[in-house]
Design a protein around this motif. Structure first.
Motif, PDB file in Angstrom:
ATOM      1  N   ASP A  48       6.945   8.576  -7.609  1.00 17.08           N
ATOM      2  CA  ASP A  48       6.563   7.230  -7.412  1.00 17.08           C
ATOM      3  C   ASP A  48       5.452   6.554  -7.987  1.00 17.08           C
ATOM      4  O   ASP A  48       4.923   5.909  -6.997  1.00 17.08           O
ATOM      5  CB  ASP A  48       7.263   7.183  -6.049  1.00 17.08           C
ATOM      6  CG  ASP A  48       8.402   7.577  -5.622  1.00 17.08           C
ATOM      7  OD1 ASP A  48       8.364   7.979  -4.485  1.00 17.08           O
ATOM      8  OD2 ASP A  48       9.502   7.270  -6.292  1.00 17.08           O
ATOM      9  N   LYS A  50       2.772   4.325 -10.067  1.00 18.55           N
ATOM     10  CA  LYS A  50       2.654   2.846 -10.336  1.00 18.55           C
ATOM     11  C   LYS A  50       1.887   2.817 -11.803  1.00 18.55           C
ATOM     12  O   LYS A  50       1.242   3.845 -12.222  1.00 18.55           O
ATOM     13  CB  LYS A  50       1.543   2.065  -9.461  1.00 18.55           C
ATOM     14  CG  LYS A  50       2.576   2.136  -8.100  1.00 18.55           C
ATOM     15  CD  LYS A  50       3.649   1.232  -7.927  1.00 18.55           C
ATOM     16  CE  LYS A  50       3.962   0.872  -6.509  1.00 18.55           C
ATOM     17  NZ  LYS A  50       5.112   0.055  -6.510  1.00 18.55           N
ATOM     18  N   ASP A  61       5.690  -3.733 -14.126  1.00 21.06           N
ATOM     19  CA  ASP A  61       6.922  -2.926 -13.298  1.00 21.06           C
ATOM     20  C   ASP A  61       8.220  -3.249 -13.775  1.00 21.06           C
ATOM     21  O   ASP A  61       9.009  -2.983 -12.941  1.00 21.06           O
ATOM     22  CB  ASP A  61       6.514  -3.260 -11.804  1.00 21.06           C
ATOM     23  CG  ASP A  61       6.671  -5.064 -11.648  1.00 21.06           C
ATOM     24  OD1 ASP A  61       6.848  -5.331 -10.432  1.00 21.06           O
ATOM     25  OD2 ASP A  61       6.909  -5.632 -12.809  1.00 21.06           O
ATOM     26  N   LYS A  80       0.718   5.606  -5.206  1.00 22.77           N
ATOM     27  CA  LYS A  80       0.671   4.232  -4.440  1.00 22.77           C
ATOM     28  C   LYS A  80      -0.740   3.967  -3.740  1.00 22.77           C
ATOM     29  O   LYS A  80      -1.073   2.596  -3.623  1.00 22.77           O
ATOM     30  CB  LYS A  80       1.861   4.491  -3.324  1.00 22.77           C
ATOM     31  CG  LYS A  80       2.108   3.077  -2.466  1.00 22.77           C
ATOM     32  CD  LYS A  80       3.213   3.438  -1.747  1.00 22.77           C
ATOM     33  CE  LYS A  80       3.009   4.367  -0.722  1.00 22.77           C
ATOM     34  NZ  LYS A  80       4.283   4.363   0.482  1.00 22.77           N
ATOM     35  N   GLU A 178       6.194  -8.351  -6.597  1.00 23.81           N
ATOM     36  CA  GLU A 178       6.201  -6.546  -5.925  1.00 23.81           C
ATOM     37  C   GLU A 178       5.940  -6.569  -4.572  1.00 23.81           C
ATOM     38  O   GLU A 178       6.703  -6.247  -3.688  1.00 23.81           O
ATOM     39  CB  GLU A 178       5.284  -6.036  -6.713  1.00 23.81           C
ATOM     40  CG  GLU A 178       5.098  -4.401  -6.103  1.00 23.81           C
ATOM     41  CD  GLU A 178       3.675  -3.714  -6.622  1.00 23.81           C
ATOM     42  OE1 GLU A 178       3.788  -2.596  -6.696  1.00 23.81           O
ATOM     43  OE2 GLU A 178       2.792  -4.358  -7.005  1.00 23.81           O
ATOM     44  N   ASP A 179       5.109  -7.460  -3.956  1.00 25.70           N
ATOM     45  CA  ASP A 179       4.560  -7.391  -2.578  1.00 25.70           C
ATOM     46  C   ASP A 179       5.834  -8.130  -1.593  1.00 25.70           C
ATOM     47  O   ASP A 179       6.052  -7.649  -0.754  1.00 25.70           O
ATOM     48  CB  ASP A 179       3.575  -8.211  -2.149  1.00 25.70           C
ATOM     49  CG  ASP A 179       2.116  -7.668  -2.678  1.00 25.70           C
ATOM     50  OD1 ASP A 179       2.137  -6.351  -3.172  1.00 25.70           O
ATOM     51  OD2 ASP A 179       0.965  -7.961  -2.507  1.00 25.70           O
ATOM     52  N   THR A 181       9.207  -8.252  -2.694  1.00 31.94           N
ATOM     53  CA  THR A 181      10.507  -7.523  -2.753  1.00 31.94           C
ATOM     54  C   THR A 181      10.445  -6.112  -2.166  1.00 31.94           C
ATOM     55  O   THR A 181      11.365  -5.341  -1.845  1.00 31.94           O
ATOM     56  CB  THR A 181      10.848  -7.398  -4.366  1.00 31.94           C
ATOM     57  OG1 THR A 181       9.746  -6.626  -5.099  1.00 31.94           O
ATOM     58  CG2 THR A 181      11.168  -8.381  -4.994  1.00 31.94           C
ATOM     59  N   LYS A 182       8.936  -5.602  -1.844  1.00 31.11           N
ATOM     60  CA  LYS A 182       8.791  -4.323  -1.178  1.00 31.11           C
ATOM     61  C   LYS A 182       8.722  -4.438   0.485  1.00 31.11           C
ATOM     62  O   LYS A 182       8.695  -3.409   1.171  1.00 31.11           O
ATOM     63  CB  LYS A 182       7.776  -3.552  -1.666  1.00 31.11           C
ATOM     64  CG  LYS A 182       6.397  -4.035  -1.297  1.00 31.11           C
ATOM     65  CD  LYS A 182       5.352  -3.212  -1.777  1.00 31.11           C
ATOM     66  CE  LYS A 182       4.011  -3.532  -1.574  1.00 31.11           C
ATOM     67  NZ  LYS A 182       2.723  -2.891  -2.032  1.00 31.11           N
ATOM     68  N   SER A 183       8.685  -5.777   0.806  1.00 24.26           N
ATOM     69  CA  SER A 183       8.689  -6.158   2.382  1.00 24.26           C
ATOM     70  C   SER A 183       9.926  -5.692   2.859  1.00 24.26           C
ATOM     71  O   SER A 183      10.906  -5.890   2.636  1.00 24.26           O
ATOM     72  CB  SER A 183       8.125  -7.443   2.551  1.00 24.26           C
ATOM     73  OG  SER A 183       9.210  -8.496   2.031  1.00 24.26           O
ATOM     74  N   ARG A 187      13.969  -6.662   2.207  1.00 23.10           N
ATOM     75  CA  ARG A 187      15.116  -5.312   2.233  1.00 23.10           C
ATOM     76  C   ARG A 187      16.027  -5.609   3.271  1.00 23.10           C
ATOM     77  O   ARG A 187      17.202  -5.075   2.994  1.00 23.10           O
ATOM     78  CB  ARG A 187      14.524  -4.123   1.985  1.00 23.10           C
ATOM     79  CG  ARG A 187      13.455  -3.961   1.184  1.00 23.10           C
ATOM     80  CD  ARG A 187      12.578  -2.403   0.964  1.00 23.10           C
ATOM     81  NE  ARG A 187      11.793  -2.375  -0.175  1.00 23.10           N
ATOM     82  CZ  ARG A 187      11.110  -1.404  -0.205  1.00 23.10           C
ATOM     83  NH1 ARG A 187      11.104  -0.276   0.609  1.00 23.10           N
ATOM     84  NH2 ARG A 187      10.490  -1.273  -1.553  1.00 23.10           N
ATOM     85  N   ARG A 193      16.064 -12.778   2.183  1.00 21.72           N
ATOM     86  CA  ARG A 193      15.853 -12.442   0.730  1.00 21.72           C
ATOM     87  C   ARG A 193      16.435 -13.387  -0.117  1.00 21.72           C
ATOM     88  O   ARG A 193      15.766 -13.696  -1.100  1.00 21.72           O
ATOM     89  CB  ARG A 193      16.700 -10.892   0.695  1.00 21.72           C
ATOM     90  CG  ARG A 193      16.467 -10.633  -0.997  1.00 21.72           C
ATOM     91  CD  ARG A 193      17.919  -9.329  -1.123  1.00 21.72           C
ATOM     92  NE  ARG A 193      17.626  -8.424  -0.182  1.00 21.72           N
ATOM     93  CZ  ARG A 193      19.004  -7.620   0.087  1.00 21.72           C
ATOM     94  NH1 ARG A 193      19.780  -7.756  -0.520  1.00 21.72           N
ATOM     95  NH2 ARG A 193      18.492  -6.794   1.130  1.00 21.72           N
TER      96      ARG A 193
END
Length: 402
Positions: A48, A50, A61, A80, A178-179, A181-183, A187, A193
């Motif tokens: 995983d 970056k 990304d 990460k 990124e920040d 969509t990963k929160s 999700r 969303r």
């Protein structure tokens, strides 16, 4: 059949990947970002991982942005939790650590200058005159060494500098995306969303309208930032629609104030000082990247510093505000007008994430990476709020361009 299949495959290009410490570097061939990431993960045994641009630290990304980068681009592959520094930050720190070894050299230089003062001054003045003449040059054919390593499609220095500004602002958008969509809320909460995707869409339209603030480093851009001392395609949106959106934003006074150049007409940039200071206290924090290739490279360690920080403050505030709106959709009240709140102040968050309303151009010495004790101004809005009416009006006009 085999030859036909080979011709239909995506073209493959060579790239370079290295670890955070720059102690290991490999060459890889890839046709897509996914393939590059898979090979890099195998090379460095990082699950995983970056991927960042070694030149300026921008996060890469997705395949869309990856395909805009030229072959032989160098990427930093990190886990990460690893902190990624640009090549220029690493070089700068190495020079500072070994500064004590330069003291003897400095003494020799001092004695030489005292002995040859007149001759040296004459030579320096002649050199300065020649360099000043080069600074004024703009075309590739007139100052070819400045363009070393630049893509052939750029014919002027201003085009190169405009692209550098766009790259930095695009980096902030990818970091924001990124920040968000990963929160957990993105999700786990479908309504949240949808709202966050809508806000990201607004940000994207605004950035297109402002040409991703290509003006910031362009010395020929007519509007200058208030601090400047003067001497005497994207997201799958059709190009035609992008031009219409940019024309629309050019007519808006609000966006005219945001689209400014941070240098004077010669290309001189002055450090704007620490995030919590009005001006820079170092008079020598001045640079002109248009004058030489060396200055152009050094300019890459100058930072656009967020006074209100992205990851620590702005994005967490945006996520909290969206969560509040989702939890209390029927009885949440606007703090200004006392009526039911209906939306998020996307304009305020756009200002904090991407514009000189919150960004300061600073020398690396004035880039304070510690915590900034400033709060986001983003909030919820009602139909009576001026910001809501402005946003509705802008989006209505954008939608008419379809």
């Amino acid at each position: 059949m085999f030859n036909i299949f080979k011709r239909n495959q995506s073209p493959r290009f060579g790239y370079k990947v290295c670890n955070v410490e720059r102690t290991k570097k490999y060459g890889v061939v890839a046709a897509s970002f996914k393939e590059l990431l898979k090979k890099a993960s195998s090379k460095f045994q990082i699950k995983d991982c970056k991927c960042y641009l070694a030149s300026d630290g921008s996060l890469v990304d997705d395949d869309e942005y990856f395909k805009t980068l030229p072959a032989q681009t160098t990427f930093v592959i990190a886990s990460k939790n690893e902190v990624v520094k640009t090549e220029f930050e690493i070089l700068y720190e190495a020079i500072r650590e070994k500064n004590s070894n330069l003291l003897k050299v400095g003494e020799i230089v001092r004695k030489f200058i005292l002995t040859n003062k007149d001759t040296l001054l004459e030579s320096l003045n002649a050199l300065e005159r020649r360099e000043n003449q080069k600074t004024e040059l703009s075309l590739r054919r007139d100052h070819e060494e400045w363009f070393s390593g630049q893509e052939s499609r750029y014919s002027t220095k201003e085009e190169v500098m405009a692209k550098r500004a766009q790259d930095r602002v695009r980096g902030y958008f990818y970091k924001t995306k990124e920040d968000i969509t990963k929160s957990p809320i993105y999700r786990e909460n479908i309504s949240a969303r949808m709202k966050l995707d809508e806000i990201l869409g607004v940000f994207q339209y605004f950035l297109i309208g402002c040409d991703h603030f290509s003006c910031l480093f362009d010395r020929k851009y007519p509007r200058k930032h208030k601090s400047v001392e003067e001497d005497a395609p994207d997201g799958g949106i059709p190009k035609k629609r992008m031009r219409l959106i940019r024309n629309l934003f050019e007519e808006e006074e609000f966006f005219k104030e945001l689209c400014v150049s941070l240098c004077n007409s010669r290309g001189d940039f002055r450090c704007q000082g620490l995030w919590n200071e009005k001006i820079c206290k170092y008079p020598d924090h001045i640079i002109n990247p248009y004058s030489s290739r060396e200055n152009f490279i050094l300019f890459q360690v100058w930072n656009l510093d967020h006074q209100i920080e992205i990851s620590r403050t702005v994005i967490p505030s945006l996520l909290r505000t969206v969560a509040l709106l989702m939890e209390q959709q029927t009885n949440l009240q606007c703090q200004v007008h006392g009526v039911r709140a209906t939306d998020i102040d996307a304009i305020a968050y756009f200002l904090e994430l991407f514009t000189t309303d919150n960004l300061k151009l600073v020398h690396i010495v004035c880039h304070d990476k510690g915590s900034h004790n400033l709060e986001s101004r983003g909030r919820i809005l009602c139909s009576k709020c001026r910001e809501q009416r402005a946003l509705d009006g802008i989006m209505t006009q954008i939608n008419k361009t379809t």
